[in-house]
Design an enzyme around this catalytic site. Structure first.
Site, PDB file in Angstrom:
ATOM      1  N   CYS A 181       0.794  -1.239   0.000  1.00 41.95           N
ATOM      2  CA  CYS A 181       0.000   0.000   0.000  1.00 41.95           C
ATOM      3  C   CYS A 181       0.829   1.293   0.000  1.00 41.95           C
ATOM      4  CB  CYS A 181      -0.975   0.045   1.159  1.00 41.95           C
ATOM      5  SG  CYS A 181      -1.476  -1.526   1.819  1.00 41.95           S
ATOM      6  N   ARG A 195       6.070 -11.578   5.379  1.00 40.05           N
ATOM      7  CA  ARG A 195       5.478 -11.442   6.699  1.00 40.05           C
ATOM      8  C   ARG A 195       6.025 -12.510   7.613  1.00 40.05           C
ATOM      9  NH1 ARG A 195      -0.753 -10.100   4.932  1.00 40.05           N
ATOM     10  NH2 ARG A 195      -0.185  -8.281   3.646  1.00 40.05           N
ATOM     11  N   GLN A 232       0.936 -10.798  -3.549  1.00 34.56           N
ATOM     12  CA  GLN A 232      -0.476 -10.402  -3.556  1.00 34.56           C
ATOM     13  C   GLN A 232      -0.845  -9.917  -4.946  1.00 34.56           C
ATOM     14  OE1 GLN A 232      -0.159  -7.414  -0.350  1.00 34.56           O
ATOM     15  NE2 GLN A 232      -1.817  -8.551   0.615  1.00 34.56           N
ATOM     16  N   ASP A 235      -2.445  -7.389  -5.901  1.00 35.92           N
ATOM     17  CA  ASP A 235      -2.866  -6.223  -5.146  1.00 35.92           C
ATOM     18  C   ASP A 235      -3.297  -5.089  -6.068  1.00 35.92           C
ATOM     19  OD1 ASP A 235      -3.259  -4.947  -2.790  1.00 35.92           O
ATOM     20  OD2 ASP A 235      -1.139  -4.781  -2.238  1.00 35.92           O
ATOM     21  N   HIS A 291      -4.777  -0.761  -5.548  1.00 33.32           N
ATOM     22  CA  HIS A 291      -5.304   0.321  -4.717  1.00 33.32           C
ATOM     23  C   HIS A 291      -6.019   1.310  -5.619  1.00 33.32           C
ATOM     24  CE1 HIS A 291      -2.221  -1.494  -2.167  1.00 33.32           C
ATOM     25  NE2 HIS A 291      -3.104  -1.259  -1.225  1.00 33.32           N
ATOM     26  N   LYS A 339     -15.323  -3.791   4.854  1.00 37.33           N
ATOM     27  CA  LYS A 339     -14.783  -4.591   3.753  1.00 37.33           C
ATOM     28  C   LYS A 339     -15.773  -5.651   3.296  1.00 37.33           C
ATOM     29  CE  LYS A 339     -12.546  -7.946   6.750  1.00 37.33           C
ATOM     30  NZ  LYS A 339     -11.555  -8.980   6.876  1.00 37.33           N
ATOM     31  N   HIS A 359      -8.468  -0.889  -0.958  1.00 37.66           N
ATOM     32  CA  HIS A 359      -7.491  -1.964  -1.172  1.00 37.66           C
ATOM     33  C   HIS A 359      -8.280  -3.151  -1.702  1.00 37.66           C
ATOM     34  CE1 HIS A 359      -4.768  -0.257   2.100  1.00 37.66           C
ATOM     35  NE2 HIS A 359      -5.927   0.268   2.409  1.00 37.66           N
TER      36      HIS A 359
HETATM   37 ZN    ZN Z   1      -3.338  -2.187   0.534  1.00 35.44          ZN
END
Ligand code: ZN
Ligand code: ZN
Length: 622
Positions: free
Chosen positions: A317, A346, A364, A366, A368, A448, A494
């Site tokens: 992010c 992680r 991910q 991912d 945004h 979410k 996200h």
């Molecule tokens: Zn994010």
């Protein structure tokens, strides 16, 4: 009058099915005495709560059996699971398969003896004394953490356990009972505590139900992505490399490449801009984002570089935020959608790592989205359509959808939360998607939507998530110039569609049992010449298939054709192209499917067509 008497009076024919009850919504034993006018509902095996009572009582039976076979063990806790139960014991060594047999035999005797579960309530201190006397140090520790002045114990004929209940009326109500496996677990899940010995088991009302469940467990084992990952040479996780760190072998890497290529192509079509970001960055970035405060225990320790601290990235992010911030933005620029297949690291504890499903380094899918508050609903609707399209393309057609609302600890005003939650629900309703509300389960920074996919065995896997974020735009001081010429704060969303590539790949392997649909199969066709004589002809077919875009290989080894076919079937290759003298003379091929089906003899061009049609078909959502 007892609860059981009341319920049995109403439904004598169902008496045997009633396991426990709910009185004014609170689960109780059938032996509980009804003192007032109350709403009484029966609990049976058909309901999740009924099953919990059933499995939970079963785990007490197992604990008694363990204590009787191995008197030196100490009992700790034993909860019900969705499809069974476990109990953790303090014992000097792991339980062996022979131990399990003995314990199971003893448990079956306890069930046969049909001993009643009897509840005893006593003051907390008395409970402490009771377990101290019996040398059950873990139970003493548990009670000492209780706030209630009273505790309840349950006697099932010689074995007394601390428990809130409720339980079955007697041990004989368990129909079919089976111990499944053993494992280690730290006391209270903390690796600084002693290692306990866990035993898993399950129970069902009938043997037929138990057998069906055991068959499903066998199927799960057969499909295990860790086993297939090795057998099909897709991936490995090696201790020398490090736990939770994945090596993608050529065939697995090829499948990953195909997933990623498809993902990138579709994102560009959907109006996303693709970006890349580094794997390490200044720790300060994660101080600003709040991860250092809220997420530190899942981050690797920072490294010192030229006097400043750098962090292996746990999230993508902040990078996308910094790209947003690199220009002045106007309301006309929004929405902005940045997508990245971003690899994050992680720190997951060794004990929770599990194949590809829980790892320490993963990618991910991912993205945004930065938008105006009035654009949330539209953007979320688009993300939903996109998500279902992607998941269906990979062969999933059943979904469970959840909307998580404001938790107690949250940033952002209640009005902001209400508006964003409303937008998420409106987007789902607009798409005709059924969903459930998970009250208070939102992330602290916004509501979410979570989407779980159901695999071929009916297992639900959390993959997709769409999260509204009020927090990061504030923390990073994001803005855009509104129509009014003033600075406004954008909303950030996200979202991940597949979740992580590693985990999604693991789910795919299990869903298909390694037999990927043709468009994803690392090798789509294996050409099998019967002898060396057809080698040149086989090479020409290989060249033709490859030039048509198919992924083909030759098995030119000097082996019997039956052996080569078996090997190709084991490798789960969609098409086997057998060529002998007859095929060579007529310019044809004999084609077999991986399930053993004979697809007949056809000209080489027919084979090319067949393959291309199959690839095109499986590229469409199921
Ligand atoms: Zn994010
Ligand atoms: Zn219990």
């Amino acid at each position: 009058m007892t609860v059981g008497e009341v319920l049995r009076g109403d439904r004598p024919s169902l008496a045997r099915d009633i396991l426990a009850a709910k009185v004014n919504g609170v689960p109780v034993d059938l032996s509980a005495v009804l003192t007032e006018n109350a709403v009484v509902e029966p609990l049976t095996f058909a309901s999740p709560e009924g099953r919990e009572v059933y499995r939970h009582s079963s785990t007490h039976i197992m604990a008694q059996a363990v204590k009787e076979v191995f008197p030196s063990v100490q009992v700790t806790i034993g909860p019900a699971l969705e499809e069974g139960f476990y109990y953790d014991f303090a014992f000097e060594r792991p339980f062996t398969p022979e131990d399990l047999e003995k314990i199971e035999a003893r448990a079956l005797e306890i069930i046969k003896a049909d001993r009643p579960f009897t509840r005893m309530d006593m003051p907390r201190q008395q409970g402490v004394g009771f377990f101290k006397e019996r040398g059950e140090a873990y139970k003493v520790e548990i009670i000492e953490h209780f706030d209630d002045p009273m505790v309840s114990l349950y006697d099932q004929g010689g074995f007394i356990d601390l428990c809130r209940g409720p339980h079955l009326p007697s041990t004989g109500r368990v129909g079919a009972f089976k111990l499944l496996s053993t494992g280690g677990a730290y006391w209270r899940g903390d690796e600084r505590n002693p290692m306990l010995q866990r035993i898993y088991g399950t129970s069902f009302p009938t043997k037929a139900e138990l057998d069906a469940h055991l068959a499903k467990l066998e199927e799960i084992k057969r499909r295990d992505h860790r086993k297939l990952g090795k057998e099909l040479d897709l991936i490995t996780i090696q201790d020398e490399v490090g736990p939770g760190l994945v090596l993608w072998h050529p065939k697995g890497a090829l499948v990953r490449l195909l997933i990623e290529n498809f993902w990138r192509e579709q994102h560009l079509k959907q109006g996303y801009e693709l970006v890349y970001s580094p794997h390490v960055a200044r720790l300060d970035l994660w101080k600003t984002s709040g991860h250092v405060d809220y997420y530190r225990e899942n981050m690797f320790v920072p490294m010192n570089v030229e006097g400043s601290e750098y962090q292996l990235k746990p999230m993508n992010c902040p990078f996308h935020i910094m790209i947003y911030k690199s220009h002045l933005r106007s309301y006309r620029d929004l929405p902005i959608r940045y997508g990245e297949l971003g690899t994050v690291y992680r720190y997951e504890r060794t004990g929770v790592l599990h194949g590809l499903l829980r790892v320490r380094g993963f990618t991910q899918d991912d993205a945004h989205l930065f938008c105006r508050p009035d654009q949330i609903e539209h953007e979320v609707s688009r993300v939903l359509d996109f998500t279902f399209f992607m998941l269906k393309t990979f062969g999933f057609s059943e979904f469970e959808v959840y909307v998580s609302t404001r938790p107690d600890k949250a940033v952002g005003s209640p009005e902001k939360w209400a508006q964003a939650t409303g937008a998420l629900e409106a987007a789902l309703k607009g798409r005709g998607v059924a969903y459930q509300i998970d009250p208070g389960e939102g992330v602290f920074y916004g509501p979410k939507i979570d989407i779980k996919i159901k695999d071929v065995l009916g297992r639900a896997w959390q993959c997709s998530t769409v999260q509204v974020d009020f927090n990061n735009p504030e923390r990073f001081d994001l803005s855009y110039t509104g129509e009014d010429g003033k600075a406004h704060q954008p909303i950030m969303i996200h979202r991940a569609l597949l979740g992580s590539i590693e985990r999604f790949f693991g789910i795919l392997v299990e869903h298909y049992a390694g037999a990927f649909p043709t468009w994803l199969a690392p090798v789509q066709a294996k050409i099998l010449p019967i002898t060396d004589k057809q080698r040149d002809y086989a090479d020409s077919i290989l060249a033709r298939l490859r030039s048509s875009g198919a992924r083909a290989e030759i098995d030119g080894r000097n082996e019997k054709i039956g052996f080569k076919i078996r090997e190709a079937e084991k490798a789960k290759i969609p098409y086997m192209v057998v060529v002998g003298d007859r095929e060579m003379e007529s310019g044809t091929v004999s084609v077999r499917g991986r399930s053993g089906s004979n697809l007949g003899t056809m000209p080489v061009e027919g084979m090319v067509d067949l393959l291309n049609k199959d690839i095109a078909k499986t590229m469409q959502p199921a």
